[in-house]
Design a protein around this motif. Structure first.
Motif, PDB file in Angstrom:
ATOM      1  N   GLU A 263       0.843  -1.195   0.000  1.00 59.61           N
ATOM      2  CA  GLU A 263       0.000   0.000   0.000  1.00 59.61           C
ATOM      3  C   GLU A 263       0.872   1.237   0.000  1.00 59.61           C
TER       4      GLU A 263
ATOM      5  N   GLY B 112       6.200   4.905  -2.725  1.00 66.69           N
ATOM      6  CA  GLY B 112       4.912   4.654  -3.371  1.00 66.69           C
ATOM      7  C   GLY B 112       4.584   3.189  -3.572  1.00 66.69           C
ATOM      8  N   ARG B 113       3.297   2.953  -3.739  1.00 61.50           N
ATOM      9  CA  ARG B 113       2.779   1.598  -3.936  1.00 61.50           C
ATOM     10  C   ARG B 113       3.422   0.938  -5.154  1.00 61.50           C
ATOM     11  N   GLN B 114       3.526   1.666  -6.252  1.00 60.16           N
ATOM     12  CA  GLN B 114       4.093   1.088  -7.472  1.00 60.16           C
ATOM     13  C   GLN B 114       5.570   0.754  -7.295  1.00 60.16           C
TER      14      GLN B 114
ATOM     15  N   VAL C 286      -0.019   6.352  -4.508  1.00 61.64           N
ATOM     16  CA  VAL C 286       0.099   5.799  -5.856  1.00 61.64           C
ATOM     17  C   VAL C 286       1.177   6.586  -6.595  1.00 61.64           C
ATOM     18  N   GLN C 287       2.378   6.055  -6.574  1.00 62.02           N
ATOM     19  CA  GLN C 287       3.492   6.673  -7.288  1.00 62.02           C
ATOM     20  C   GLN C 287       4.568   5.616  -7.504  1.00 62.02           C
TER      21      GLN C 287
END
Length: 129
Positions: free
Chosen positions: A45, A54-56, A48-49
């Motif tokens: 988690e 970040g999650r990515q 979103v970056q």
């Protein structure tokens, strides 16, 4: 037994523990591929970056594990069984803690019991601002 799958960290750990013949450092993940897929990947988690934290960033990092193992940039999956541990210290990359614990509990011959003490680092923080 100390486990360190990342090459540079394993080399450093071996130097630190070289004077202690009863300590073995192995280049392995305390993890199985199934536990990576079941207990780590679904729980990544964060914002979103694609950059840290970040999650990515973490999804990409963990999804590359099998490829990194094949390339030799990481040690292997858990093979070396420790003596029956009285205490387990987990200091790992973010989101890996649950997968490590699952692997230890799933590996019946390791000897984790209801008296085994787990010490787990907390690498989460809340951003105030």
């Amino acid at each position: 037994v100390g486990y360190e799958a990342m090459n540079a960290a394993a080399a450093k750990a071996k130097k630190v523990w070289a004077a202690y013949p009863n300590v073995q450092v192995v280049r392995e993940l305390v993890l199985t591929e199934d536990d990576l897929e079941d207990y780590i990947l679904p729980f990544v988690e964060g914002p979103v970056q694609a950059t840290w934290p970040g999650r990515q960033f973490y999804s990409t990092f963990y999804e590359a594990t099998s490829k990194d193992l094949e390339a030799g940039t990481l040690g292997g999956w858990l093979q070396t069984k420790p003596c029956q541990p009285h205490m387990v210290l987990i200091d790992s990359t973010r989101f890996a803690h649950l997968g490590i614990m699952a692997t230890l509990f799933h590996s019946a011959n390791i000897g984790i019991s209801n008296t085994t003490v787990f010490v787990v680092e907390n690498d989460f923080w809340e951003h105030e601002g």
